[in-house]
Design an enzyme around this catalytic site. Structure first.
Site, PDB file in Angstrom:
ATOM      1  N   HIS A  82       0.832  -1.221   0.000  1.00 29.48           N
ATOM      2  CA  HIS A  82       0.000   0.000   0.000  1.00 29.48           C
ATOM      3  C   HIS A  82       0.862   1.265   0.000  1.00 29.48           C
ATOM      4  O   HIS A  82       0.424   2.304   0.483  1.00 29.48           O
ATOM      5  CB  HIS A  82      -0.941   0.038   1.207  1.00 29.48           C
ATOM      6  CG  HIS A  82      -1.665  -1.245   1.461  1.00 29.48           C
ATOM      7  ND1 HIS A  82      -2.868  -1.562   0.884  1.00 29.48           N
ATOM      8  CD2 HIS A  82      -1.312  -2.328   2.216  1.00 29.48           C
ATOM      9  CE1 HIS A  82      -3.251  -2.772   1.296  1.00 29.48           C
ATOM     10  NE2 HIS A  82      -2.313  -3.262   2.086  1.00 29.48           N
ATOM     11  N   SER A 129      14.431  22.462 -15.713  1.00 30.35           N
ATOM     12  CA  SER A 129      13.233  23.280 -15.913  1.00 30.35           C
ATOM     13  C   SER A 129      13.640  24.603 -16.519  1.00 30.35           C
ATOM     14  O   SER A 129      14.717  25.133 -16.226  1.00 30.35           O
ATOM     15  CB  SER A 129      12.543  23.509 -14.569  1.00 30.35           C
ATOM     16  OG  SER A 129      11.724  24.656 -14.623  1.00 30.35           O
ATOM     17  N   LYS A 171      15.675  22.644 -10.472  1.00 33.02           N
ATOM     18  CA  LYS A 171      15.030  21.384 -10.844  1.00 33.02           C
ATOM     19  C   LYS A 171      15.943  20.419 -11.595  1.00 33.02           C
ATOM     20  O   LYS A 171      16.734  20.813 -12.445  1.00 33.02           O
ATOM     21  CB  LYS A 171      13.794  21.663 -11.721  1.00 33.02           C
ATOM     22  CG  LYS A 171      12.641  22.275 -10.974  1.00 33.02           C
ATOM     23  CD  LYS A 171      12.042  21.350  -9.913  1.00 33.02           C
ATOM     24  CE  LYS A 171      11.277  20.230 -10.512  1.00 33.02           C
ATOM     25  NZ  LYS A 171       9.884  20.446 -10.755  1.00 33.02           N
ATOM     26  N   GLU A 230       9.572   9.185 -16.668  1.00 27.79           N
ATOM     27  CA  GLU A 230       8.181   9.597 -16.905  1.00 27.79           C
ATOM     28  C   GLU A 230       7.745   9.288 -18.347  1.00 27.79           C
ATOM     29  O   GLU A 230       6.622   8.856 -18.592  1.00 27.79           O
ATOM     30  CB  GLU A 230       8.022  11.092 -16.613  1.00 27.79           C
ATOM     31  CG  GLU A 230       8.152  11.414 -15.129  1.00 27.79           C
ATOM     32  CD  GLU A 230       8.217  12.910 -14.865  1.00 27.79           C
ATOM     33  OE1 GLU A 230       7.558  13.683 -15.582  1.00 27.79           O
ATOM     34  OE2 GLU A 230       8.944  13.307 -13.940  1.00 27.79           O
TER      35      GLU A 230
END
Ligand code: ARG
Length: 458
Positions: free
Chosen positions: A155, A276, A282, A289
């Site tokens: 979980h 970024s 960043k 992704e």
């Protein structure tokens, strides 16, 4: 002039030609088309349907076409409908009348079925190589992290301590199964459809088993209608690909979590991260992704071909031409994702200390504390309740089970003795989990050894 122009009195409407044509994408398998044609004429000559001279002239012509495509002197343009017509028209232009004999006892229906099978066979081999490289990388990670402790989750809540080797080992099993699914797909598709003709075989005395053996097939297909209308192997391929992508996507999801500011279990290499345009600090896990994101297009290809094939009457229907672009796209996607993913994990840094302290701070040894009580005669359900109290106590004080004093333990249950600290140490918790498949170092070494044998056998 079209291959099939004889019975027509008008030129094809240009839009119809464009809509109907597949040469824009089926040119990808010119090599397989030519290979299949060479096998076909070799068989025709063996059967006395062509003379040896005719065979040799045609093969020389076909080989010339292949060479010229490869060195760029012959450009595959859009004037022909498909790669089959392109090769045949070029052959006739090159060697004259005898070229017109190439298509004896053959239809584009069995031809395209053959080309696609040959093409998929080659691509399965290429994807298998990429899976092997990934498995090699995972194996190295396992070997280096047998005692890298980390929390195991259920979980997405910390559950019990495991090791990075154990966690990575789960993916090793998945990608092993992926290889075996591809091998199954190949074994089932490996029957040669050539000689099925349009749908009902031919009246020439073809030796289909001979053609099959020339092209390294297990044998010839046994029903000509099925031969030209079977696309099961593409559905199986895309299903196996979808599973590969699902595995990669799950792994990427974990990489993204592990690489996040909150976890810091791993650090992705600069060469595999992006920045970024506005936030200077960043460093984003874009590759993970994107792999996760591209999973959708491979699933899409599977659903697309299932839908195309649904309700098609026997035998060949032009709908089947729709099998190609989506399959090619899925092949490119899976190959690209496997290569990039392997590069990404082989360059990442494992932050062992962060993993270990995360395991320590999440009560992952609570089950072991309960097992300690059970070993001292406390029924498990009572032990569960006692350790629940320990956890509550620790949470209130903001400490780990390892940080409690023996007095504090005894205040909750007098059964606890000094050896509780040894029993709940991370090393103990992991080392005692020694059943085959568990994270204990002794069995993990055994699994690593078995996987090494697996990799050696290829
Ligand atoms: N381009 C076609 C395909 O991909 C080749 C077979 C054409 N056969 C036919 N009868 N039109 O399916």
């Amino acid at each position: 002039m079209k291959l099939w122009g004889g019975r027509f009195t008008k030129e094809t409407n240009q839009l119809v030609h464009n809509f109907n044509a597949s040469i824009g994408f089926d040119q990808k398998f010119y090599h397989q088309d030519i290979r299949g044609s060479i096998a076909h004429v070799t068989m025709l000559a063996k059967q006395g349907i062509l003379t040896d001279t005719e065979r040799d002239t045609i093969i020389a012509g076909l080989s010339g076409i292949e060479k010229d495509i490869e060195n760029g002197t012959l450009v595959i343009d859009g004037t022909q409908e498909d790669i089959h017509s392109f090769v045949e028209a070029n052959l006739i232009a090159r060697i004259g009348e005898v070229g017109k004999k190439l298509h004896t006892g053959r239809s584009r229906n069995d031809q395209v079925a053959l080309d696609m099978k040959l093409y998929i066979r080659d691509e399965i081999a290429a994807v298998d190589e990429l899976l092997l490289s990934l498995l090699e990388e995972l194996h190295t990670l396992m070997k280096n992290n047998v005692t890298t402790y980390m929390p195991g989750f259920t979980h997405l809540q910390k559950a019990q301590p495991v090791t990075l080797a154990h966690h990575i080992g789960a993916y090793f099993e998945m990608f092993k199964r992926d290889r075996s699914r591809l091998a199954d797909t190949k074994a089932r598709l490996n029957y040669c459809p050539l000689g099925a003709g349009a749908l009902a075989g031919t009246t020439y005395p073809l030796d289909r088993e001979y053609t099959a053996s020339l092209l390294d097939f297990t044998g010839a297909t046994l029903n000509s209608m099925d031969s030209v209308s079977d696309r099961d192997y593409l559905i199986e391929l895309l299903s196996a690909f979808s599973t590969i992508m699902m595995h990669l996507s799950r792994f990427c999801e974990e990489i993204i979590i592990w690489n996040s500011n909150e976890y810091r279990f791993i650090t992705l290499d600069d060469a595999y991260s992006t920045g970024s345009s506005i936030m200077p600090q960043k460093k984003n896990p874009d590759i993970a992704e994107l792999v996760r994101g591209k999973t959708g297009r491979v699933y899409g290809a599977l659903v697309s071909i299932l839908t195309t094939m649904k309700a098609l009457p026997l035998a060949y229907n032009k709908d089947m031409q729709e099998d190609k672009e989506l399959t090619f796209d899925a092949i490119d996607t899976v190959k690209g994702c496997l290569a990039l993913f392997t590069g990404m994990i082989s360059t990442m840094t494992v932050n062992k200390d962060n993993m270990e302290s995360s395991a320590k701070n999440g009560f992952t040894n609570a089950t072991d504390a309960a097992d300690y009580l059970v070993n001292h005669g406390v029924p498990f359900r009572d032990a569960h309740g006692i350790v629940g109290q320990l956890v509550l106590f620790c949470e209130q004080k903001g400490i780990a089970l390892d940080d409690m004093t023996l007095e504090e333990y005894k205040a909750i249950s007098p059964v606890f003795e000094e050896d509780i600290f040894e029993a709940i140490r991370m090393e103990t918790c992991v080392t005692k989990r020694n059943t085959l498949g568990a994270p204990g170092p002794a069995v993990m070494e055994e699994v690593i050894k078995r996987n090494e044998d697996y990799l050696k056998a290829r």
